[in-house]
Scaffold this motif. Structure first.
Motif: not given
Length: 83
Positions: A66-83
């Protein structure tokens, strides 16, 4: 009116591309990679377990999972923030 049916992708690896037509009767073919010899089927979520057993028993199928597409977290808020 209309009821939404949950659908799941199944990735099917083949030994030969000529057998892709035989697989397409089990579900809706979303993508077929001729170079890498796999295809993606869309099937109803209720039928996934029985269909995986049936596909893995076929002699021209290398592997089906089965495809694992449903298991991916699509909440990208704050994940791409450069420190």
């Amino acid at each position: 009116m209309f009821e939404k049916t949950n659908r799941v992708g199944i990735v099917v690896s083949l030994y030969y591309n000529r057998d892709a037509k035989k697989i397409m009767k089990y579900g809706d073919c979303l993508y077929h990679s001729r170079k890498m010899r796999y295809l993606v089927l869309y099937v109803n979520q209720d039928d996934v377990d029985a269909l995986l057993v049936k596909l893995n028993e076929l002699k021209f199928v290398k592997e089906a999972y089965p495809s694992y597409f449903e298991d991916i977290d699509f909440n990208f808020v704050g994940n791409l923030w450069e420190k």
